[in-house]
Design a protein around this motif. Structure first.
Motif, PDB file in Angstrom:
ATOM      1  N   LYS A 140      -4.134   5.640   8.402  1.00 39.92           N
ATOM      2  CA  LYS A 140      -4.869   4.717   9.536  1.00 39.92           C
ATOM      3  C   LYS A 140      -4.302   3.829   9.693  1.00 39.92           C
ATOM      4  O   LYS A 140      -3.931   3.030  10.723  1.00 39.92           O
ATOM      5  CB  LYS A 140      -6.229   4.624   9.082  1.00 39.92           C
ATOM      6  CG  LYS A 140      -7.173   5.761   9.692  1.00 39.92           C
ATOM      7  CD  LYS A 140      -8.723   5.325   9.578  1.00 39.92           C
ATOM      8  CE  LYS A 140      -9.641   6.651   9.807  1.00 39.92           C
ATOM      9  NZ  LYS A 140     -10.826   6.550   8.894  1.00 39.92           N
ATOM     10  N   GLU A 141      -3.579   2.882   8.451  1.00 39.01           N
ATOM     11  CA  GLU A 141      -3.178   1.714   8.383  1.00 39.01           C
ATOM     12  C   GLU A 141      -1.724   2.007   9.367  1.00 39.01           C
ATOM     13  O   GLU A 141      -1.202   0.964   9.907  1.00 39.01           O
ATOM     14  CB  GLU A 141      -2.952   1.012   6.976  1.00 39.01           C
ATOM     15  CG  GLU A 141      -4.312   0.387   6.644  1.00 39.01           C
ATOM     16  CD  GLU A 141      -4.211   0.125   4.941  1.00 39.01           C
ATOM     17  OE1 GLU A 141      -3.049   0.170   4.501  1.00 39.01           O
ATOM     18  OE2 GLU A 141      -5.384  -0.409   4.624  1.00 39.01           O
ATOM     19  N   LYS A 142      -1.063   3.188   8.713  1.00 41.61           N
ATOM     20  CA  LYS A 142       0.244   3.403   9.300  1.00 41.61           C
ATOM     21  C   LYS A 142       0.053   3.191  10.836  1.00 41.61           C
ATOM     22  O   LYS A 142       0.921   3.004  11.614  1.00 41.61           O
ATOM     23  CB  LYS A 142       0.858   4.528   8.788  1.00 41.61           C
ATOM     24  CG  LYS A 142       1.799   4.471   7.819  1.00 41.61           C
ATOM     25  CD  LYS A 142       2.300   5.826   7.151  1.00 41.61           C
ATOM     26  CE  LYS A 142       1.631   6.248   6.041  1.00 41.61           C
ATOM     27  NZ  LYS A 142       2.139   7.781   5.640  1.00 41.61           N
TER      28      LYS A 142
ATOM     29  N   VAL B 218      -2.156   2.020  12.865  1.00 40.87           N
ATOM     30  CA  VAL B 218      -2.461   0.727  13.236  1.00 40.87           C
ATOM     31  C   VAL B 218      -1.214  -0.160  13.377  1.00 40.87           C
ATOM     32  O   VAL B 218      -0.751  -0.799  14.362  1.00 40.87           O
ATOM     33  CB  VAL B 218      -3.388  -0.013  12.655  1.00 40.87           C
ATOM     34  CG1 VAL B 218      -3.569  -1.588  12.790  1.00 40.87           C
ATOM     35  CG2 VAL B 218      -4.794   0.449  12.371  1.00 40.87           C
ATOM     36  N   ASP B 219      -0.365  -0.108  12.339  1.00 41.68           N
ATOM     37  CA  ASP B 219       0.952  -0.583  12.448  1.00 41.68           C
ATOM     38  C   ASP B 219       1.915  -0.328  13.729  1.00 41.68           C
ATOM     39  O   ASP B 219       2.512  -1.064  14.203  1.00 41.68           O
ATOM     40  CB  ASP B 219       1.874  -0.141  11.089  1.00 41.68           C
ATOM     41  CG  ASP B 219       1.621  -1.438   9.932  1.00 41.68           C
ATOM     42  OD1 ASP B 219       0.937  -2.463  10.382  1.00 41.68           O
ATOM     43  OD2 ASP B 219       2.253  -1.188   9.088  1.00 41.68           O
TER      44      ASP B 219
ATOM     45  N   LYS C 261      -6.888   6.350   4.356  1.00 41.63           N
ATOM     46  CA  LYS C 261      -6.844   4.928   4.624  1.00 41.63           C
ATOM     47  C   LYS C 261      -5.328   4.676   4.784  1.00 41.63           C
ATOM     48  O   LYS C 261      -5.213   3.668   5.878  1.00 41.63           O
ATOM     49  CB  LYS C 261      -7.287   4.177   3.283  1.00 41.63           C
ATOM     50  CG  LYS C 261      -7.706   2.751   3.679  1.00 41.63           C
ATOM     51  CD  LYS C 261      -8.438   2.154   2.602  1.00 41.63           C
ATOM     52  CE  LYS C 261      -8.284   0.629   2.319  1.00 41.63           C
ATOM     53  NZ  LYS C 261      -6.846  -0.033   1.701  1.00 41.63           N
ATOM     54  N   ASP C 262      -4.450   4.801   4.090  1.00 36.13           N
ATOM     55  CA  ASP C 262      -3.005   4.639   4.359  1.00 36.13           C
ATOM     56  C   ASP C 262      -2.464   5.205   5.723  1.00 36.13           C
ATOM     57  O   ASP C 262      -2.119   4.575   6.352  1.00 36.13           O
ATOM     58  CB  ASP C 262      -2.155   5.486   3.273  1.00 36.13           C
ATOM     59  CG  ASP C 262      -2.016   4.691   2.127  1.00 36.13           C
ATOM     60  OD1 ASP C 262      -2.492   3.386   2.204  1.00 36.13           O
ATOM     61  OD2 ASP C 262      -1.080   4.883   1.101  1.00 36.13           O
TER      62      ASP C 262
ATOM     63  N   ARG D   9       0.929  -1.852  16.798  1.00 36.66           N
ATOM     64  CA  ARG D   9       1.005  -3.148  16.752  1.00 36.66           C
ATOM     65  C   ARG D   9       2.497  -3.416  16.822  1.00 36.66           C
ATOM     66  O   ARG D   9       3.058  -4.457  17.705  1.00 36.66           O
ATOM     67  CB  ARG D   9       0.920  -3.719  15.441  1.00 36.66           C
ATOM     68  CG  ARG D   9       0.869  -5.316  15.308  1.00 36.66           C
ATOM     69  CD  ARG D   9       0.418  -5.626  14.183  1.00 36.66           C
ATOM     70  NE  ARG D   9      -1.090  -5.392  13.439  1.00 36.66           N
ATOM     71  CZ  ARG D   9      -1.081  -5.000  12.195  1.00 36.66           C
ATOM     72  NH1 ARG D   9      -0.213  -5.273  11.144  1.00 36.66           N
ATOM     73  NH2 ARG D   9      -2.190  -4.737  11.832  1.00 36.66           N
TER      74      ARG D   9
ATOM     75  N   GLY E  50       0.893  -1.182  -0.252  1.00 38.23           N
ATOM     76  CA  GLY E  50      -0.044   0.030  -0.025  1.00 38.23           C
ATOM     77  C   GLY E  50       0.874   1.201  -0.148  1.00 38.23           C
ATOM     78  O   GLY E  50       0.584   2.210  -0.577  1.00 38.23           O
TER      79      GLY E  50
END
Ligand SMILES: [Zn+2]
Ligand SMILES: [Zn+2]
Length: 71
Positions: free
Chosen positions: A60-62, A64-65, A57-58, A68, A2
């Motif tokens: 948000k994913e970052k 979340v990463d 979206k990118d 984690r 992504g």
């Protein structure tokens, strides 16, 4: 993958090419009075709502990463 998607850097109106998406946005605003939409999180500007949604979206994913990978 992504994060590595290729950003579009060619002007729809006059087909000029730019080194990055931000330059394209500045050009479209100045040369064509193109309407832009802004990311509410970082202020980055986009030519199309769908580009902004993709970026959000990118982001948000970052986030979340990062969560984690945090100890
Ligand atoms: Zn142009
Ligand atoms: Zn943003």
């Amino acid at each position: 993958m992504g994060l590595f998607h290729r950003e579009k850097t060619e002007c729809d109106e006059c087909h000029a090419r730019f080194g990055n998406y931000d330059h394209l946005v500045e050009h479209a605003k100045d040369a064509h009075k193109h309407h832009v939409v802004k990311c509410g999180m970082c202020g980055k500007q986009f030519l199309h709502e769908k580009d902004r949604l993709h970026h959000v979206k990118d982001e948000k994913e970052k986030k979340v990463d990062a969560r984690r990978h945090k100890f």
